[in-house]
Write an enzyme that holds these catalytic residues in place. Structure first.
Site, PDB file in Angstrom:
ATOM      1  N   LYS A 146       0.849  -1.200   0.000  1.00 16.72           N
ATOM      2  CA  LYS A 146       0.000   0.000   0.000  1.00 16.72           C
ATOM      3  C   LYS A 146       0.881   1.244   0.000  1.00 16.72           C
ATOM      4  O   LYS A 146       1.892   1.285   0.710  1.00 16.72           O
ATOM      5  CB  LYS A 146      -0.902  -0.021   1.243  1.00 16.72           C
ATOM      6  CG  LYS A 146      -1.931   1.100   1.302  1.00 16.72           C
ATOM      7  CD  LYS A 146      -2.793   0.967   2.551  1.00 16.72           C
ATOM      8  CE  LYS A 146      -3.877   2.034   2.627  1.00 16.72           C
ATOM      9  NZ  LYS A 146      -4.723   1.893   3.828  1.00 16.72           N
ATOM     10  N   SER A 162      -9.665   1.899   2.939  1.00 20.25           N
ATOM     11  CA  SER A 162      -8.790   2.658   2.060  1.00 20.25           C
ATOM     12  C   SER A 162      -7.759   1.800   1.336  1.00 20.25           C
ATOM     13  O   SER A 162      -7.153   2.258   0.380  1.00 20.25           O
ATOM     14  CB  SER A 162      -8.071   3.742   2.855  1.00 20.25           C
ATOM     15  OG  SER A 162      -7.212   3.144   3.822  1.00 20.25           O
ATOM     16  N   SER A 199      -9.834  -0.424   7.152  1.00 20.21           N
ATOM     17  CA  SER A 199      -9.270  -0.341   5.802  1.00 20.21           C
ATOM     18  C   SER A 199      -8.584  -1.580   5.260  1.00 20.21           C
ATOM     19  O   SER A 199      -8.242  -1.613   4.086  1.00 20.21           O
ATOM     20  CB  SER A 199      -8.290   0.826   5.725  1.00 20.21           C
ATOM     21  OG  SER A 199      -9.010   2.011   5.583  1.00 20.21           O
TER      22      SER A 199
HETATM   23  N1  GLN Z   1     -13.178   4.329   6.516  1.00 13.48           N
HETATM   24  C1  GLN Z   1     -12.456   4.731   7.678  1.00 13.48           C
HETATM   25  C2  GLN Z   1     -11.989   6.164   7.518  1.00 13.48           C
HETATM   26  O1  GLN Z   1     -12.292   6.723   6.522  1.00 13.48           O
HETATM   27  C3  GLN Z   1     -11.298   3.815   7.939  1.00 13.48           C
HETATM   28  C4  GLN Z   1     -10.109   4.087   7.100  1.00 13.48           C
HETATM   29  C5  GLN Z   1      -8.918   3.286   7.497  1.00 13.48           C
HETATM   30  O2  GLN Z   1      -9.016   2.262   8.180  1.00 13.48           O
HETATM   31  N2  GLN Z   1      -7.754   3.778   7.110  1.00 13.48           N
HETATM   32  O3  GLN Z   1     -11.326   6.711   8.325  1.00 13.48           O
END
Ligand code: GLN
Length: 489
Positions: free
Chosen positions: A80, A155, A179
């Site tokens: 990532k 994400s 995410s």
């Molecule tokens: N959807 C959550 C957010 O927008 C989690 C994102 C994540 O785990 N990086 O913060």
């Protein structure tokens, strides 16, 4: 079977037996990237020349007999783009870091490299890991390999889509509020969010430091165990990494879950849950029972406050972490400015995307004097209650079984236009990060229109081995994780 469809484990066996070379595996993956990447767009960048150089070096050493291959030796992996890679551009999906080339590897990358894998690319992601759909990337959207009109989740959507589409054998992602687990569920692969402190965060660009964890996205639980064996453990460079013993995850997988106590948290089956998802998760629980587990109802009454608490704490930490991007020390700098203040404000306004700006504003507000007690401090108190909820539940259960998301993957654009709906869809994942515990996503079925459904297995602090064992047993008894998407262009 084509090599790109295989797991780390089966490719390792073939490599060891001399049936394939790392170059052949890498060629298969790059042929796949050429075929589907224009449709899926899982990557911000692929490092083709470097990848083949790594593969050839592995093959050469194996041929000479001066390298004892471990599971990851010669295996193509995606990283990532929030994880620093020495000499390789690391953008975090943001324009503000479009030219950032780290001087060092994150500890997780350094640990992977000790096994001589083939690092093939940097995966697309929501900007600074803020989002649930990979639509908040400055480098274009990633599409779901199961239905290209839909989001892959986020994400870590690029990491998940790459593994599901055969553009990588496995990947690293990060999970601050879901995410890893949510894109794994949307792409029908296996994802593990480790306990906070289990995996080093050194060299992982910070979003919300008290919540962020790195973890694997793989085709099955065995591969997740292999990745965990490689990346976990105490790191003196990360003061929040835990100085605790780690088990040998892959070696401990027997598939025996006789007597395992599975808790069913009733708040995770409340109104708003898609009936097909509920059915698939309940069927998965029945499978675990057939394998010797016993079920018990548990309650996590603080669940209803999870989203509100997370969306105070995460933006607060983000507003502080992201203060470093000022156009002076890092990344993007605006072209014209009259004075220092304008350099700061214009660089940030032009460099950050809308969602990141929204969260910096929310976080700055929640931390500002006069509001701190009402928002940030209050959220921290509720966070303690969320953790206590889980501690209570784990008195009666070894793992909890629940859905990952209330709905199947939405269409592209559906959530991007409605931030509040996007936040609410994190209802089943964010409490786990607030509590700092471990959880997994495991494929457990498909909707009537063929969209993937994920089962969430939740474990206590440092209970990754129990989660992996449960997921492994489930996958020994089911085939959901073996079904791979046919990408329709
Ligand atoms: N959807 C959550 C957010 O927008 C989690 C994102 C994540 O785990 N990086 O913060």
């Amino acid at each position: 079977m084509e090599l790109y469809k295989e797991t780390i484990r089966t490719l390792h066996q073939k490599l060891r037996a001399g049936e394939v070379t790392s170059r052949q595996i890498t060629e298969a993956v790059f042929a796949r990237i050429e075929a589907v990447e224009p449709t899926i767009h899982a990557y911000i960048q692929v490092m083709k020349a470097d990848a083949f150089a790594q593969a050839d070096a592995v093959d050469e050493r194996l041929r000479k007999g001066d390298l004892e291959p471990t599971y990851l030796t010669g295996i193509p992996l995606a990283i990532k783009d929030v994880i620093c890679t020495k000499g390789v551009r690391t953008t975090c999906g943001s324009k503000i870091l479009e030219n950032f080339i780290p001087q060092y590897d994150a500890t997780v990358v350094e640990k992977l490299k000790q096994h001589h894998p083939v690092l093939i690319g940097k995966a697309n992601m929501d900007e600074f890991a803020m989002g649930s759909s990979t639509e908040n990337s400055a480098y274009g959207v990633t599409r779901n390999p199961w239905d290209i009109e839909r989001v892959p989740g986020g994400s870590s959507g690029g990491s998940a889509a790459a593994v599901a589409a055969g553009e990588a054998i496995a990947a690293l992602g990060t999970d601050t509020g879901g995410s890893i687990r949510q894109p794994a569920a949307f792409c029908s692969i296996t994802g593990l969010k480790p306990t906070y402190g289990r995996v080093s965060r050194f060299g992982v660009v910070a979003y919300a430091s008290s919540l962020d964890q790195v973890g694997p996205l793989t085709k099955d639980a065995f591969d997740a165990a292999i990745m965990m064996d490689a990346i976990s453990g105490h790191d003196p460079k990360d003061s929040t990494s835990a100085p605790v013993m780690k088990p040998h995850y892959a070696a401990a997988l027997t598939g025996d879950i006789q007597g395992l106590r599975v808790g069913i948290p009733k708040e995770y089956f409340a109104a708003g849950l898609d009936p097909e998802i509920e059915q698939a998760v309940r069927n998965a629980v029945a499978t675990l029972e057939k394998l010797g587990a016993t079920c018990v109802d548990v309650s996590l009454p603080m669940t209803q406050y999870g989203v509100a608490t997370y969306y105070i704490i995460a933006p607060s930490e983000a507003s502080s972490n992201l203060a470093r991007y000022d156009g002076v020390k890092y990344g993007y700098r605006t072209k014209e400015y009259a004075d220092l203040m304008e350099l700061y404000t214009k660089s940030r306004a032009e460099g950050f995307g809308a969602e990141v700006i929204r969260r910096i504003m929310i976080g700055t507000y929640a931390l500002s004097s006069g509001y701190y007690d009402a928002y940030y401090l209050k959220a921290q108190k509720v966070r303690t209650l969320v953790r206590q909820d889980f501690e209570n539940a784990f008195k009666y259960a070894d793992v909890l079984a629940a859905p990952i998301t209330p709905t199947p993957p939405p269409k592209l654009g559906e959530l991007a236009s409605d931030p509040l709906a996007m936040y609410l869809s994190d209802v089943y994942t964010v409490p786990i990060n607030l509590a700092g515990i471990a959880a997994m996503s495991v494929p457990c079925g498909f909707t009537s229109s063929g969209l993937p459904i994920g089962l969430q297995l939740i474990g206590g602090h440092f209970q990754e081995a129990t989660l992996l064992q449960t997921a492994f047993a489930f996958q020994e008894a089911t085939d959901f994780h073996k079904i791979q998407p046919e990408i329709k262009k």
